[in-house]
Design a protein around this motif. Structure first.
Motif, mmCIF file in Angstrom:
data_model
loop_
_atom_site.group_PDB
_atom_site.id
_atom_site.type_symbol
_atom_site.label_atom_id
_atom_site.label_comp_id
_atom_site.label_asym_id
_atom_site.label_seq_id
_atom_site.Cartn_x
_atom_site.Cartn_y
_atom_site.Cartn_z
ATOM 1 N N ARG A 210 0.717 -1.296 0.005
ATOM 2 C CA ARG A 210 0.144 -0.064 0.002
ATOM 3 C C ARG A 210 0.877 1.566 -0.002
ATOM 4 N NH1 ARG A 210 -4.193 -0.355 -2.616
ATOM 5 N NH2 ARG A 210 -6.290 -0.591 -1.673
ATOM 6 N N GLU A 211 2.073 1.348 0.634
ATOM 7 C CA GLU A 211 2.912 2.314 0.615
ATOM 8 C C GLU A 211 3.359 2.600 -0.720
ATOM 9 O OE1 GLU A 211 4.279 1.780 5.174
ATOM 10 O OE2 GLU A 211 5.655 0.952 3.657
ATOM 11 N N GLN A 212 3.667 1.435 -1.446
ATOM 12 C CA GLN A 212 4.269 1.553 -2.773
ATOM 13 C C GLN A 212 3.095 2.364 -3.661
ATOM 14 O OE1 GLN A 212 5.780 -2.516 -3.405
ATOM 15 N NE2 GLN A 212 7.469 -1.034 -4.543
ATOM 16 N N ASP A 213 1.647 1.656 -3.463
ATOM 17 C CA ASP A 213 0.640 2.152 -4.399
ATOM 18 C C ASP A 213 0.310 3.664 -4.209
ATOM 19 O OD1 ASP A 213 0.013 -0.220 -4.914
ATOM 20 O OD2 ASP A 213 -1.351 -0.536 -3.329
ATOM 21 N N VAL A 214 0.583 4.299 -2.850
ATOM 22 C CA VAL A 214 0.394 5.596 -2.504
ATOM 23 C C VAL A 214 1.748 6.414 -3.237
ATOM 24 C CG1 VAL A 214 0.385 7.595 -0.589
ATOM 25 C CG2 VAL A 214 -0.872 5.173 -0.348
ATOM 26 N N LEU A 215 2.695 5.866 -3.090
ATOM 27 C CA LEU A 215 3.926 6.783 -3.650
ATOM 28 C C LEU A 215 3.880 6.568 -5.205
ATOM 29 C CD1 LEU A 215 7.013 5.722 -1.427
ATOM 30 C CD2 LEU A 215 5.969 8.038 -1.759
ATOM 31 N N SER A 216 3.314 5.684 -5.671
ATOM 32 C CA SER A 216 3.392 5.655 -7.106
ATOM 33 C C SER A 216 2.453 6.633 -7.617
ATOM 34 C CB SER A 216 3.054 4.066 -7.742
ATOM 35 O OG SER A 216 1.790 3.771 -7.235
ATOM 36 N N LEU A 217 1.357 6.800 -7.037
ATOM 37 C CA LEU A 217 0.178 7.758 -7.540
ATOM 38 C C LEU A 217 0.697 9.191 -7.066
ATOM 39 C CD1 LEU A 217 -3.009 5.821 -6.465
ATOM 40 C CD2 LEU A 217 -2.081 6.196 -8.602
ATOM 41 N N ALA A 218 1.306 9.511 -6.027
ATOM 42 C CA ALA A 218 2.023 10.586 -5.697
ATOM 43 C C ALA A 218 3.144 11.000 -6.756
ATOM 44 C CB ALA A 218 2.693 10.645 -4.274
ATOM 45 N N ALA A 219 3.781 9.951 -7.286
ATOM 46 C CA ALA A 219 4.704 10.256 -8.188
ATOM 47 C C ALA A 219 4.143 10.993 -9.653
ATOM 48 C CB ALA A 219 5.485 8.932 -8.709
ATOM 49 N N TYR A 241 -0.290 6.183 5.187
ATOM 50 C CA TYR A 241 0.778 5.257 4.277
ATOM 51 C C TYR A 241 1.822 6.343 3.980
ATOM 52 C CZ TYR A 241 -2.240 1.351 4.084
ATOM 53 O OH TYR A 241 -3.278 0.432 4.169
ATOM 54 N N MET A 242 1.654 7.627 3.480
ATOM 55 C CA MET A 242 2.521 8.402 3.023
ATOM 56 C C MET A 242 3.649 8.735 4.232
ATOM 57 S SD MET A 242 3.912 10.153 0.524
ATOM 58 C CE MET A 242 2.766 10.175 -0.804
ATOM 59 N N LYS A 243 3.053 9.017 5.564
ATOM 60 C CA LYS A 243 3.796 9.392 6.498
ATOM 61 C C LYS A 243 4.959 8.286 6.871
ATOM 62 C CE LYS A 243 3.602 10.991 11.241
ATOM 63 N NZ LYS A 243 2.873 11.456 12.397
ATOM 64 N N ASP A 244 4.378 7.023 6.935
ATOM 65 C CA ASP A 244 5.058 5.796 7.001
ATOM 66 C C ASP A 244 6.143 5.844 6.187
ATOM 67 O OD1 ASP A 244 3.536 5.371 9.568
ATOM 68 O OD2 ASP A 244 2.429 3.834 8.363
ATOM 69 N N ALA A 245 5.600 5.835 4.651
ATOM 70 C CA ALA A 245 6.740 5.859 3.499
ATOM 71 C C ALA A 245 7.976 6.636 3.442
ATOM 72 C CB ALA A 245 6.041 5.774 2.401
ATOM 73 N N MET A 246 7.650 7.913 4.124
ATOM 74 C CA MET A 246 8.253 8.967 4.104
ATOM 75 C C MET A 246 9.421 8.758 5.322
ATOM 76 S SD MET A 246 6.129 12.373 3.421
ATOM 77 C CE MET A 246 7.318 13.612 4.175
ATOM 78 N N ARG A 247 8.810 8.319 6.462
ATOM 79 C CA ARG A 247 9.710 8.024 7.530
ATOM 80 C C ARG A 247 10.983 6.940 7.133
ATOM 81 N NH1 ARG A 247 9.221 3.899 10.630
ATOM 82 N NH2 ARG A 247 7.187 3.591 10.013
ATOM 83 N N LYS A 248 10.213 5.646 6.454
ATOM 84 C CA LYS A 248 11.178 4.751 6.062
ATOM 85 C C LYS A 248 12.218 5.149 5.211
ATOM 86 C CE LYS A 248 7.944 0.948 6.618
ATOM 87 N NZ LYS A 248 6.981 -0.070 6.013
ATOM 88 N N LEU A 249 11.899 6.207 4.247
ATOM 89 C CA LEU A 249 12.840 6.436 3.482
ATOM 90 C C LEU A 249 13.821 7.676 3.723
ATOM 91 C CD1 LEU A 249 10.224 6.327 0.365
ATOM 92 C CD2 LEU A 249 12.252 4.721 0.675
ATOM 93 N N GLY A 250 13.478 8.084 4.977
ATOM 94 C CA GLY A 250 14.229 9.173 5.566
ATOM 95 C C GLY A 250 13.956 10.538 4.553
ATOM 96 N N ALA A 251 12.822 10.807 4.328
ATOM 97 C CA ALA A 251 12.235 11.813 3.403
ATOM 98 C C ALA A 251 11.529 12.843 4.063
ATOM 99 C CB ALA A 251 11.631 11.291 2.156
ATOM 100 N N SER A 252 11.597 14.166 3.801
ATOM 101 C CA SER A 252 10.950 15.370 4.596
ATOM 102 C C SER A 252 9.920 15.817 3.565
ATOM 103 C CB SER A 252 12.004 16.365 4.968
ATOM 104 O OG SER A 252 12.497 16.788 3.522
ATOM 105 N N SER A 253 9.597 15.386 2.264
ATOM 106 C CA SER A 253 8.499 15.904 1.587
ATOM 107 C C SER A 253 8.271 14.576 0.744
ATOM 108 C CB SER A 253 8.903 16.796 0.666
ATOM 109 O OG SER A 253 9.979 16.465 -0.410
ATOM 110 N N ARG A 254 6.916 14.555 0.093
ATOM 111 C CA ARG A 254 6.501 13.730 -1.077
ATOM 112 C C ARG A 254 7.449 13.431 -1.940
ATOM 113 N NH1 ARG A 254 0.523 13.429 -1.113
ATOM 114 N NH2 ARG A 254 0.583 13.629 -3.396
#
Length: 268
Positions: A210-219, A241-254
């Protein structure tokens, strides 16, 4: 683009030497707001000027960069038109009459093309015209090369967006089919889409489906509401999901999350 500029300039000085008849043609590329680096030579020279960093405003080339116009001196070593910071190197190279023309792109100098002779003599109009003509030709070539690169980049971005859209749709479809074999095949296809190139970075995190799904659409530039509608979940869940993905990737923005996921081979 700097490598492309160097190649275009190197080709131009060969033409300058032929068209103007000077024994030495050379060129420098502007490497910063205050520096012109001499690095291309065709003709008789001993290498005294090779690699020289010319300060803007000094010598003939530095003055050309400062004024953005063609200049010529009949005797480099004695002319009052320029500073003589580089006389020792010019004398070692045996140069006297020198002409130089700027290569200007977007109103800024990107290079200087020179023609030089070993005797103090007036530089005729034919030589100056040949140098000016080559400088204008280089400007046009650089602009055309940049346009081609931008067009190619647009094509690559468009293709990537299509792949990302296909990836998102396949993942969504895989979650709706009841046939396990078909679901596995769809999952295999999505893996192919993200395995076309070696990732720039080794994956250091694992994203959930689901994190991949959300990121792929955000892309694709989808806002949270559209992501939620596409996946059939709430906006609040999308944000989670976006918050969790950003935390795992060490990202501060989408955007940073998408870029990092792509570099790690987690998104096409």
């Amino acid at each position: 683009m700097p490598e492309k500029v160097n190649g275009i300039v190197a080709d131009a000085i060969r033409r300058v030497r032929t068209s103007s008849g000077v024994p030495l043609a050379f060129a420098g590329v502007v490497t910063g707001p205050t520096t012109l680096r001499l690095q291309h030579f065709v003709g008789q020279h001993v290498g005294a000027l090779s690699g020289l960093s010319v300060d803007v405003g000094h010598g003939l080339g530095g003055k050309v960069v400062a004024l953005n116009r063609l200049l010529a001196v009949d005797d480099y070593l004695r002319t009052p038109q320029i500073t003589h910071r580089y006389n020792t190197l010019i004398e070692r190279e045996g140069l006297r009459a020198v002409m130089a023309a700027p290569v200007i792109v977007d109103r800024s100098p990107v290079a200087v093309i020179y023609g030089a002779m070993h005797t103090p003599t007036p530089i005729g109009g034919r030589m100056l015209d040949a140098l000016a003509s080559e400088a204008r030709a280089v400007e046009q070539e650089i602009v055309a090369a940049r346009a081609r690169m931008e067009h190619a980049a647009e094509g690559e971005n468009e293709m990537r967006d299509r792949m990302t859209a296909a990836f998102a749709r396949l993942r969504d479809l895989a979650g709706t089919v009841d046939d396990a074999r078909i679901a596995e095949e769809l999952e295999a296809i999505t893996r192919v889409l993200i395995a076309g190139e070696e990732p720039a970075e080794e994956p250091t995190v694992e994203l959930t489906g689901r994190e991949q799904d959300v990121l792929s659409l955000a892309a694709l530039g989808y806002p949270n509401a559209r992501i939620a509608e596409t996946l059939g979940i709430t906006v609040h869940t999308v944000k989670g999901y976006m918050k969790d993905a950003m935390r795992k990737l060490g990202a501060s923005s989408r955007l940073e999350a998408v870029v990092t996921a792509r570099r790690s081979g987690l998104l096409p």
